[in-house]
Design a protein around this motif. Structure first.
Motif, PDB file in Angstrom:
ATOM      1  N   SER A  23     -28.628   2.689  94.804  1.00 61.87           N
ATOM      2  CA  SER A  23     -27.879   2.753  93.598  1.00 61.87           C
ATOM      3  C   SER A  23     -27.553   4.231  93.377  1.00 61.87           C
ATOM      4  O   SER A  23     -28.444   5.194  93.452  1.00 61.87           O
ATOM      5  CB  SER A  23     -28.756   2.502  92.285  1.00 61.87           C
ATOM      6  N   GLN A  24     -26.480   4.464  93.503  1.00 66.08           N
ATOM      7  CA  GLN A  24     -25.893   5.709  93.289  1.00 66.08           C
ATOM      8  C   GLN A  24     -25.198   6.145  92.178  1.00 66.08           C
ATOM      9  O   GLN A  24     -24.747   5.038  91.695  1.00 66.08           O
ATOM     10  CB  GLN A  24     -25.120   6.463  94.693  1.00 66.08           C
ATOM     11  N   GLY A  26     -22.510   5.934  89.510  1.00 65.44           N
ATOM     12  CA  GLY A  26     -21.247   5.296  89.294  1.00 65.44           C
ATOM     13  C   GLY A  26     -21.256   4.229  90.079  1.00 65.44           C
ATOM     14  O   GLY A  26     -20.077   3.382  89.830  1.00 65.44           O
ATOM     15  N   GLN A  27     -22.222   3.790  90.712  1.00 69.59           N
ATOM     16  CA  GLN A  27     -22.340   2.441  91.443  1.00 69.59           C
ATOM     17  C   GLN A  27     -22.875   1.248  90.480  1.00 69.59           C
ATOM     18  O   GLN A  27     -23.904   1.825  89.781  1.00 69.59           O
ATOM     19  CB  GLN A  27     -22.976   2.669  92.734  1.00 69.59           C
ATOM     20  N   LYS A  28     -22.194   0.261  90.474  1.00 68.71           N
ATOM     21  CA  LYS A  28     -22.964  -0.921  89.365  1.00 68.71           C
ATOM     22  C   LYS A  28     -24.274  -1.243  89.775  1.00 68.71           C
ATOM     23  O   LYS A  28     -24.503  -1.303  91.019  1.00 68.71           O
ATOM     24  CB  LYS A  28     -21.972  -2.086  89.643  1.00 68.71           C
ATOM     25  N   HIS A  29     -25.071  -1.550  88.888  1.00 70.83           N
ATOM     26  CA  HIS A  29     -26.544  -1.948  89.267  1.00 70.83           C
ATOM     27  C   HIS A  29     -26.926  -2.914  88.114  1.00 70.83           C
ATOM     28  O   HIS A  29     -26.193  -2.736  87.074  1.00 70.83           O
ATOM     29  CB  HIS A  29     -27.378  -0.893  89.473  1.00 70.83           C
ATOM     30  N   GLU A 115     -24.316  -5.930  84.363  1.00 74.09           N
ATOM     31  CA  GLU A 115     -24.180  -4.893  85.422  1.00 74.09           C
ATOM     32  C   GLU A 115     -23.729  -3.552  84.565  1.00 74.09           C
ATOM     33  O   GLU A 115     -22.740  -3.813  83.775  1.00 74.09           O
ATOM     34  CB  GLU A 115     -23.306  -5.289  86.473  1.00 74.09           C
ATOM     35  N   VAL A 116     -24.237  -2.384  85.130  1.00 78.03           N
ATOM     36  CA  VAL A 116     -23.508  -1.168  84.576  1.00 78.03           C
ATOM     37  C   VAL A 116     -23.482  -0.267  85.571  1.00 78.03           C
ATOM     38  O   VAL A 116     -24.025  -0.503  86.654  1.00 78.03           O
ATOM     39  CB  VAL A 116     -24.765  -0.559  83.420  1.00 78.03           C
ATOM     40  N   THR A 117     -22.816   0.646  85.408  1.00 79.57           N
ATOM     41  CA  THR A 117     -22.672   1.857  86.307  1.00 79.57           C
ATOM     42  C   THR A 117     -23.358   3.135  85.812  1.00 79.57           C
ATOM     43  O   THR A 117     -23.532   4.112  86.564  1.00 79.57           O
ATOM     44  CB  THR A 117     -21.071   2.327  86.391  1.00 79.57           C
ATOM     45  N   ASP A 118     -23.970   3.128  84.761  1.00 77.62           N
ATOM     46  CA  ASP A 118     -24.543   4.031  84.189  1.00 77.62           C
ATOM     47  C   ASP A 118     -25.713   3.561  82.954  1.00 77.62           C
ATOM     48  O   ASP A 118     -25.355   2.575  82.233  1.00 77.62           O
ATOM     49  CB  ASP A 118     -23.731   5.295  83.332  1.00 77.62           C
ATOM     50  N   ASP A 119     -27.036   3.835  82.885  1.00 81.46           N
ATOM     51  CA  ASP A 119     -27.949   3.503  81.992  1.00 81.46           C
ATOM     52  C   ASP A 119     -27.474   3.654  80.740  1.00 81.46           C
ATOM     53  O   ASP A 119     -28.070   2.820  79.745  1.00 81.46           O
ATOM     54  CB  ASP A 119     -29.491   3.999  82.150  1.00 81.46           C
ATOM     55  N   GLN A 121     -25.051   2.857  79.288  1.00 81.49           N
ATOM     56  CA  GLN A 121     -24.273   1.580  78.806  1.00 81.49           C
ATOM     57  C   GLN A 121     -25.029   0.472  78.432  1.00 81.49           C
ATOM     58  O   GLN A 121     -24.602  -0.661  78.068  1.00 81.49           O
ATOM     59  CB  GLN A 121     -23.368   1.005  80.143  1.00 81.49           C
TER      60      GLN A 121
END
Length: 132
Positions: A23-24, A26-29, A115-119, A121
């Protein structure tokens, strides 16, 4: 000896590719939220565990859902599930624990994922406050 070096190089390439999949920014996790429900007096009592660390937990345990500054009351468990799904969460699993001898004593644990790109969210769209 060439086979040995070829295997080592191939292993390093595979490890490098896997490291790039981590996970980088801006990447969805995926993130998870546990929602605990039990029957209150005429409504469903809802408490959420949003995964905050214990030393940084502003809710002192579980959070509750608020609406317009007041604790939101839900009339049914499905209403709560629909509410969470409306705010971007997907129901992952459900567990039930019986806390007493009556059916109404059952406590339901719902696990949601999103799914978020930043915590930042994680709580997006939810008005949360301190639980009891």
């Amino acid at each position: 000896m060439r086979k040995f070096f070829a295997i080592v190089m191939l292993s390093l390439i595979i490890l490098g590719v896997n490291a790039q999949n981590a996970s980088q920014p801006g990447q969805k996790h995926k993130v998870y939220c546990e929602l605990m429900m039990e029957w209150g007096t005429g409504h469903v009592k809802v408490m959420l565990d949003m995964g905050h660390k214990a030393d940084n937990n502003r809710y002192k345990g579980y959070a509750t859902i608020f609406q317009n500054g007041k604790r939101r009351k839900f009339g049914s468990k499905i209403e709560v599930v629909n509410y969470m799904c409306h705010h971007g969460w997907t129901l992952h699993s459900v567990n039930v624990t019986n806390a007493g001898s009556r059916v109404v004593d059952a406590i339901h644990f719902y696990l949601f994922e999103k799914e978020v790109t930043d915590d930042s969210q994680i709580e997006e769209g939810l008005e949360l406050g301190e639980g009891d």
